[in-house]
Design an enzyme around this catalytic site. Sequence first.
Site, PDB file in Angstrom:
ATOM      1  N   GLY A 239       0.752  -1.280   0.043  1.00  0.00           N
ATOM      2  CA  GLY A 239       0.002   0.107  -0.051  1.00  0.00           C
ATOM      3  C   GLY A 239       0.864   1.273  -0.075  1.00  0.00           C
ATOM      4  O   GLY A 239       0.076   2.485  -0.410  1.00  0.00           O
ATOM      5  N   GLU A 275       4.078  -6.520   1.872  1.00  0.00           N
ATOM      6  CA  GLU A 275       3.397  -7.121   0.403  1.00  0.00           C
ATOM      7  C   GLU A 275       3.606  -6.099  -0.478  1.00  0.00           C
ATOM      8  O   GLU A 275       2.178  -5.652  -1.004  1.00  0.00           O
ATOM      9  CB  GLU A 275       1.957  -7.653   0.749  1.00  0.00           C
ATOM     10  CG  GLU A 275       1.797  -8.673   1.698  1.00  0.00           C
ATOM     11  CD  GLU A 275       0.378  -9.201   2.068  1.00  0.00           C
ATOM     12  OE1 GLU A 275      -0.557  -8.522   1.558  1.00  0.00           O
ATOM     13  OE2 GLU A 275       0.130 -10.321   2.663  1.00  0.00           O
ATOM     14  N   PRO A 276       4.475  -5.343  -0.786  1.00  0.00           N
ATOM     15  CA  PRO A 276       4.567  -4.310  -1.765  1.00  0.00           C
ATOM     16  C   PRO A 276       4.378  -4.701  -3.283  1.00  0.00           C
ATOM     17  O   PRO A 276       4.912  -5.645  -3.410  1.00  0.00           O
ATOM     18  CB  PRO A 276       5.905  -3.556  -1.531  1.00  0.00           C
ATOM     19  CG  PRO A 276       6.782  -4.797  -1.296  1.00  0.00           C
ATOM     20  CD  PRO A 276       6.019  -5.682  -0.406  1.00  0.00           C
ATOM     21  N   ARG A 278       3.137  -1.939  -5.967  1.00  0.00           N
ATOM     22  CA  ARG A 278       3.622  -0.721  -6.646  1.00  0.00           C
ATOM     23  C   ARG A 278       4.637   0.026  -6.359  1.00  0.00           C
ATOM     24  O   ARG A 278       5.572   0.177  -7.397  1.00  0.00           O
ATOM     25  CB  ARG A 278       2.249   0.085  -6.311  1.00  0.00           C
ATOM     26  CG  ARG A 278       2.205   1.488  -6.901  1.00  0.00           C
ATOM     27  CD  ARG A 278       1.275   2.594  -6.452  1.00  0.00           C
ATOM     28  NE  ARG A 278      -0.053   1.974  -6.148  1.00  0.00           N
ATOM     29  CZ  ARG A 278      -0.942   1.930  -6.548  1.00  0.00           C
ATOM     30  NH1 ARG A 278      -1.188   2.511  -7.959  1.00  0.00           N
ATOM     31  NH2 ARG A 278      -2.147   1.395  -6.159  1.00  0.00           N
ATOM     32  N   ARG A 314      -5.223   2.298 -15.687  1.00  0.00           N
ATOM     33  CA  ARG A 314      -5.204   3.095 -14.473  1.00  0.00           C
ATOM     34  C   ARG A 314      -6.031   4.608 -14.674  1.00  0.00           C
ATOM     35  O   ARG A 314      -6.646   5.085 -13.795  1.00  0.00           O
ATOM     36  CB  ARG A 314      -4.155   3.168 -14.030  1.00  0.00           C
ATOM     37  CG  ARG A 314      -3.602   1.592 -13.712  1.00  0.00           C
ATOM     38  CD  ARG A 314      -2.269   1.887 -12.592  1.00  0.00           C
ATOM     39  NE  ARG A 314      -2.784   2.092 -11.267  1.00  0.00           N
ATOM     40  CZ  ARG A 314      -2.708   3.494 -10.649  1.00  0.00           C
ATOM     41  NH1 ARG A 314      -1.898   4.543 -11.713  1.00  0.00           N
ATOM     42  NH2 ARG A 314      -3.070   3.649  -9.651  1.00  0.00           N
ATOM     43  N   TYR A 318      -9.078   4.850 -12.462  1.00  0.00           N
ATOM     44  CA  TYR A 318      -8.873   5.595 -11.161  1.00  0.00           C
ATOM     45  C   TYR A 318      -8.575   6.892 -11.283  1.00  0.00           C
ATOM     46  O   TYR A 318      -7.975   7.811 -10.250  1.00  0.00           O
ATOM     47  CB  TYR A 318      -7.809   4.813 -10.369  1.00  0.00           C
ATOM     48  CG  TYR A 318      -7.703   3.416 -10.388  1.00  0.00           C
ATOM     49  CD1 TYR A 318      -8.689   2.656  -9.705  1.00  0.00           C
ATOM     50  CD2 TYR A 318      -6.519   2.747 -10.976  1.00  0.00           C
ATOM     51  CE1 TYR A 318      -8.685   1.242  -9.564  1.00  0.00           C
ATOM     52  CE2 TYR A 318      -6.748   1.281 -10.665  1.00  0.00           C
ATOM     53  CZ  TYR A 318      -7.466   0.513 -10.194  1.00  0.00           C
ATOM     54  OH  TYR A 318      -7.614  -0.698  -9.938  1.00  0.00           O
ATOM     55  N   CYS A 346     -13.071   2.812 -28.365  1.00  0.00           N
ATOM     56  CA  CYS A 346     -13.969   3.661 -28.418  1.00  0.00           C
ATOM     57  C   CYS A 346     -14.869   3.837 -27.477  1.00  0.00           C
ATOM     58  O   CYS A 346     -15.835   3.451 -26.984  1.00  0.00           O
ATOM     59  CB  CYS A 346     -15.161   3.131 -29.476  1.00  0.00           C
ATOM     60  SG  CYS A 346     -14.205   2.912 -31.228  1.00  0.00           S
TER      61      CYS A 346
HETATM   62  N1  LLP Z   1      -1.477  -7.034  -0.385  1.00  0.00           N
HETATM   63  C1  LLP Z   1      -2.820  -7.245  -0.623  1.00  0.00           C
HETATM   64  C2  LLP Z   1      -3.698  -8.074   0.133  1.00  0.00           C
HETATM   65  C3  LLP Z   1      -3.466  -6.347  -1.551  1.00  0.00           C
HETATM   66  O1  LLP Z   1      -4.639  -6.530  -1.541  1.00  0.00           O
HETATM   67  C4  LLP Z   1      -2.610  -5.496  -2.568  1.00  0.00           C
HETATM   68  C5  LLP Z   1      -3.235  -4.667  -3.525  1.00  0.00           C
HETATM   69  C6  LLP Z   1      -1.133  -5.314  -2.178  1.00  0.00           C
HETATM   70  C7  LLP Z   1      -0.782  -6.353  -1.047  1.00  0.00           C
HETATM   71  C8  LLP Z   1      -0.297  -4.727  -2.771  1.00  0.00           C
HETATM   72  O2  LLP Z   1      -0.565  -3.267  -2.619  1.00  0.00           O
HETATM   73  P1  LLP Z   1       0.381  -2.048  -3.404  1.00  0.00           P
HETATM   74  O3  LLP Z   1       1.575  -2.506  -2.575  1.00  0.00           O
HETATM   75  O4  LLP Z   1       0.691  -2.454  -4.549  1.00  0.00           O
HETATM   76  O5  LLP Z   1      -0.360  -1.083  -3.068  1.00  0.00           O
HETATM   77  N2  LLP Z   1      -5.030  -1.686  -9.322  1.00  0.00           N
HETATM   78  C9  LLP Z   1      -5.128  -0.745  -8.540  1.00  0.00           C
HETATM   79  C10 LLP Z   1      -4.492  -1.422  -7.054  1.00  0.00           C
HETATM   80  C11 LLP Z   1      -5.163  -2.469  -6.667  1.00  0.00           C
HETATM   81  C12 LLP Z   1      -4.378  -2.923  -5.333  1.00  0.00           C
HETATM   82  C13 LLP Z   1      -5.213  -4.001  -4.981  1.00  0.00           C
HETATM   83  N3  LLP Z   1      -4.555  -4.919  -3.890  1.00  0.00           N
HETATM   84  C14 LLP Z   1      -4.242   0.348  -9.153  1.00  0.00           C
HETATM   85  O6  LLP Z   1      -3.782   0.208 -10.185  1.00  0.00           O
HETATM   86  O7  LLP Z   1      -4.048   1.506  -8.529  1.00  0.00           O
END
Ligand code: LLP
Length: 425
Positions: A239, A275-276, A278, A314, A318, A346
């Site tokens: 996150g 759990e990174p 992004r 994206r 979003y 389209c």
């Molecule tokens: N752990 C869990 C349980 C998750 O659901 C997610 C993301 C992550 C880790 C990784 O999160 P991050 O570190 O990448 O923020 N498609 C959307 C993002 C959806 C994220 C879903 N879960 C976007 O493009 O912004």
Amino acid sequence: MDHFVYRDGGLHAEDVPLTAIAEACGTPVYVYSTATLVRHHRVLDAALAPLDRLICFAVKANGNLSVLATLARLGAGADVVSGGELARARAAGIPAGRIVFSGVGKTPAELAAALDEGIYQFNVESAAELEMLARIAQEKGVRAPVALRVNPDVRPATHRKIATGARETKFGIPREDALALYRAAAAMRGIRVQGIDVHIGSQITELAPFAEAFARIADLVAALRRQGIEIRTVDLGGGLGVPYARGRDAPPEPAAYGALVRELVGALDCRVIVEPGRLIAANAGVLLARVVLVKETAHRRFVVLDAGMNDLMRPALYDAVHEILPVAEPAPDAPAITADVVGPVCESGDVFLRDAVLPPLAAGDLVAIRSAGAYGASMASAYNARDLASEVLVNGADWALVRRRITWRELLAFEERAPWLDNRA
Ligand code: LLP
């Protein structure tokens, strides 16, 4: 920081000119930088040191086999949310002992496959899932290593479609139900309680919601221990946000996030899992596209690319702002134009960037859409009967096509006429 820089008049990925990749592979094509992936992993790892730590890359952000194999070599684990992601992580060489399985709807077949692999941890999200997992594990004569994903009821300021930490969302077990479910889990023969898990959302650009969630988790660990339930792993989810467009968002540095983790959960003497997705991958990739044409009307100017919302969802989904760079380096005194950079799909939502300020672009010019290494290719579709873009991994002066284009022709070949429509019958 990343490794997409101008050199000799053109944008490079590390030591490779993007023009060379476009010529060899066609466009649109995703281009990933090994050095950037490695750097992001190293920075996060250093931020969490000296804690006992496991970085489980969120495969959903980028499931490309070579990207995963790059991270596997650094010692990363994986956070998977399906049997498919589990198989990908294993195929990339990530040991089962470094894999955690998240998600609200794991099927019996997926749970069984993960038990057979011997993964490190199941992040369980409901009483129903716990019972299902206990039954399947018992049938196999094993005990499933479990953390309960707790919903801490915090509300990070992020796009509503990617916030998961509030109680109205489908995610996690309400904080007030956690103790009772832990007690039930501790009494189940197929379950071995080992940890606790939380994930509050994605693209979070301030530390406060993490602080609130982690403090609540630490309190819960203390309460569980008082009841004789031993907790040895704390999974803090992913996150942490990244900068998308220069000057727009200023997320906390990984070092500040690491300091917060040490402060709030360091004293628990647990293994810390993160759990990174992004943070590791977003700025390690660009979507390379070609200008099809420039459309001028009395009202607006549109730069139409050969990449569309199907390739990178994206912005449409979003309202995300991804910076767009011309691949040919503009002269310092080049005139600027203002245009909407759009795709060919389209839908009026197929806009990458409104009012982009760019050097004059013409048909055939290349552009790079930045920060596309996470939730880009992994979320792509073939909408409008378009191809699925190819993917390239760069490593220094080397590069390789790591997923070839999947064409509409190949996708069409999966389809058949229903027998009653077959005019040969
Ligand atoms: N752990 C869990 C349980 C998750 O659901 C997610 C993301 C992550 C880790 C990784 O999160 P991050 O570190 O990448 O923020 N498609 C959307 C993002 C959806 C994220 C879903 N879960 C976007 O493009 O912004």
